[in-house]
Motif scaffolding. Structure first.
Motif, short mmCIF file in Angstrom:
data_model
loop_
_atom_site.label_atom_id
_atom_site.label_comp_id
_atom_site.label_asym_id
_atom_site.label_seq_id
_atom_site.Cartn_x
_atom_site.Cartn_y
_atom_site.Cartn_z
N HIS A 28 0.86 -1.18 0.00
CA HIS A 28 0.00 0.00 0.00
C HIS A 28 0.90 1.24 0.00
N HIS A 29 0.49 2.25 -0.74
CA HIS A 29 1.36 3.42 -0.88
C HIS A 29 1.51 4.20 0.42
N LYS A 30 0.64 3.97 1.39
CA LYS A 30 0.76 4.68 2.67
C LYS A 30 1.56 3.89 3.71
N ASN A 31 1.89 2.65 3.41
CA ASN A 31 2.70 1.87 4.36
C ASN A 31 4.10 2.46 4.46
N GLU A 32 4.65 2.40 5.67
CA GLU A 32 5.99 2.94 5.91
C GLU A 32 6.84 1.93 6.69
N VAL A 33 8.15 2.00 6.47
CA VAL A 33 9.09 1.18 7.23
C VAL A 33 10.28 2.06 7.62
N VAL A 34 10.70 1.97 8.86
CA VAL A 34 11.91 2.65 9.31
C VAL A 34 12.80 1.62 9.99
N PHE A 35 14.11 1.74 9.79
CA PHE A 35 15.08 0.82 10.39
C PHE A 35 15.80 1.50 11.54
N VAL A 36 16.22 0.68 12.51
CA VAL A 36 17.08 1.14 13.60
C VAL A 36 18.28 0.21 13.67
N GLY A 37 19.47 0.79 13.65
CA GLY A 37 20.69 -0.02 13.71
C GLY A 37 21.79 0.76 14.39
N THR A 38 23.02 0.38 14.11
CA THR A 38 24.18 1.09 14.65
C THR A 38 25.02 1.64 13.50
N GLU A 39 25.80 2.65 13.80
CA GLU A 39 26.63 3.28 12.77
C GLU A 39 27.75 2.35 12.29
N ARG A 40 28.08 1.33 13.09
CA ARG A 40 29.17 0.42 12.72
C ARG A 40 28.69 -0.72 11.84
N GLY A 41 27.40 -0.96 11.79
CA GLY A 41 26.87 -2.12 11.08
C GLY A 41 26.71 -1.89 9.59
N LEU A 42 26.50 -2.99 8.87
CA LEU A 42 26.29 -2.95 7.43
C LEU A 42 25.08 -2.09 7.06
N GLU A 43 24.13 -1.98 7.98
CA GLU A 43 22.92 -1.22 7.71
C GLU A 43 23.20 0.25 7.41
N ALA A 44 24.29 0.79 7.95
CA ALA A 44 24.61 2.20 7.73
C ALA A 44 24.80 2.50 6.25
N ARG A 45 25.22 1.52 5.47
CA ARG A 45 25.40 1.71 4.03
C ARG A 45 24.24 1.14 3.22
N VAL A 46 23.75 -0.04 3.61
CA VAL A 46 22.78 -0.76 2.77
C VAL A 46 21.37 -0.19 2.88
N VAL A 47 20.94 0.17 4.08
CA VAL A 47 19.56 0.65 4.25
C VAL A 47 19.28 1.92 3.46
N PRO A 48 20.15 2.95 3.54
CA PRO A 48 19.90 4.14 2.69
C PRO A 48 19.91 3.81 1.20
N GLN A 49 20.78 2.89 0.78
CA GLN A 49 20.79 2.49 -0.63
C GLN A 49 19.47 1.85 -1.03
N ALA A 50 18.85 1.13 -0.11
CA ALA A 50 17.57 0.48 -0.39
C ALA A 50 16.39 1.45 -0.34
N GLY A 51 16.65 2.69 0.11
CA GLY A 51 15.61 3.72 0.09
C GLY A 51 14.77 3.82 1.34
N PHE A 52 15.26 3.26 2.46
CA PHE A 52 14.49 3.32 3.70
C PHE A 52 15.17 4.24 4.72
N PRO A 53 14.39 4.94 5.56
CA PRO A 53 14.99 5.77 6.61
C PRO A 53 15.65 4.90 7.67
N LEU A 54 16.69 5.45 8.27
CA LEU A 54 17.47 4.69 9.25
C LEU A 54 17.81 5.57 10.44
N GLU A 55 17.55 5.06 11.63
CA GLU A 55 17.94 5.71 12.87
C GLU A 55 19.04 4.89 13.55
N PHE A 56 19.87 5.57 14.34
CA PHE A 56 20.98 4.88 15.01
C PHE A 56 20.81 4.92 16.53
N ILE A 57 21.22 3.83 17.18
CA ILE A 57 21.42 3.83 18.62
C ILE A 57 22.83 3.34 18.91
#
Length: 381
Positions: A28-57
């Motif tokens: 659905h066009h209104k569905n949203e997903v946000v990721f939470v990870g760490t700055e040291r993890g692979l997610e710091a590079r891959v999640v933005p490339q995939a087009g999803f917002p990312l927060e860090f702890i």
């Protein structure tokens, strides 16, 4: 629906989360997903490339660490919880799903404390410490192996397989791309694997007579890139040697045989892409879980497995040669791998997330629940 996915660190944790996110946002066009990870993890590079917002702890690992790192992790834990509460209050997700890794624990526990529906996704046959703990609190535990069921409370487990990224799903219908040589895909996870890199280079010496019939695509990781490139070049083999493969869908489609670790996400990809494989489990995996994962593939006839400490370059060369020269056996392994594939895993996970949301807040999610909880202004008398 808004889903928050917590965890990462390695591709094994992160990529199932990416697959779930892709399924959610395409519904659905209104569905949203946000990721939470760490700055040291692979997610710091891959999640933005995939087009999803990312927060860090600022979470850190605890198990298997030295005293200094353990103390630092424990000291950081309260801060990680505070950051998790802040992120949850900011994004107000309908459902929180932990996929393993350092960030998963604090975020999922904070969500549970706030009364947000929670779930965890366990990729391996032997669950990690974080998911074992979280499994006592969350509403649903998604597993990929039947062996994992006994580690979680009865009634919470749903065996759905590991979600596969949408691009890799192309291979479920298109498992091969025409190519001239027998192509071997080699990788050791997102960071590479020195043991695999060394064995493959050593194997080339015993494959000289097949040099004109073989080609390689080899993901080395950063540290061994030049060593492996030189190994192929010095021996005259055709090889595409890279630090990291961004388009794994294309790499799988161009391969006849895969030499790799036995991480759960990798095995899920092999089965959906219908690939025969030679598995070399990571020898230092927690509780040797990669070997447990690999045995399921071997027992099904979909793969061969060798312990890194016992494997020589000559042994590896012999089995590459065997599978190249016996196409019927290779084809049978591909069929067995396909029987283990769970292409509907992402869909099943997303369905359960919707159910969790509806049970907690009704069909319109937290937005409707928030409106219902807002006190009506009193009328003046």
């Amino acid at each position: 629906m808004k889903v928050l996915i917590a965890g990462g660190g390695t591709g094994g944790h992160l990529f199932p989360g990416i697959a779930l996110a892709e399924e959610v946002v395409t519904r659905h066009h209104k569905n949203e997903v946000v990721f939470v990870g760490t700055e040291r993890g692979l997610e710091a590079r891959v999640v933005p490339q995939a087009g999803f917002p990312l927060e860090f702890i600022r979470a850190r690992g605890l198990k298997g660490k030295g005293l200094g790192q353990l103390l630092l992790g424990l000291l950081t834990l309260p801060l990680a919880f505070l950051e998790s509460f802040r992120i949850l209050q900011k994004h107000k997700p309908d459902v929180v799903v932990g996929v393993g890794g350092y960030a998963s624990g604090p975020v999922v526990m904070a969500a549970w404390m706030l009364g947000i529906p929670t779930a965890v996704q366990e990729q391996n046959a032997l669950p990690g410490m974080t998911n074992k703990i979280l499994g006592k609190f969350v509403k649903v535990v998604f597993t990929a192996f039947e062996e994992a069921r006994s580690f979680f409370p009865e009634g919470k487990v749903q065996l759905v397989g590991n979600p596969i990224r949408r691009k890799l799903m192309d291979n479920y219908l298109r498992s091969h791309v025409a190519h001239q040589h027998f192509s071997v895909l080699v990788f050791g996870g997102s960071l590479g694997a020195k043991g695999i890199n060394q064995r493959v280079v050593e194997a080339l010496d015993s494959l000289q007579d097949l040099k004109g019939q073989l080609s390689f695509v080899h993901q080395t990781g950063k540290n061994d890139l030049e060593m492996v490139r030189k190994g192929y070049a010095d021996r005259g083999f055709q090889a595409e040697v890279v630090e990291f493969i961004d388009d794994m869908s294309d790499a799988y489609a161009r391969s006849d045989l895969v030499v790799c670790r036995a991480g759960a996400t990798t095995l899920a990809e092999l089965t959906v892409c219908k690939k025969a494989s030679i598995l070399i489990p990571f020898p230092y995996a927690t509780d040797d879980h990669q070997a447990v994962n690999a045995r399921a593939m071997v027992e099904a006839g979909a793969a061969l497995m060798f312990r890194e400490a016992e494997l020589t370059g000559q042994m590896l060369a012999e089995h590459i040669r065997l599978l190249k020269t016996e196409p019927a056996r290779l084809k049978q392994m591909e069929k067995k791998a396909a029987l283990l594939g769970r292409p509907e895993a992402s869909k099943e996970l997303a369905d359960v997330c919707v159910d969790l949301m509806v049970k907690a807040y009704g069909p319109n999610g937290r937005e409707r629940a928030a409106k219902a909880e807002t006190p009506k202004p009193s009328r003046s008398k």
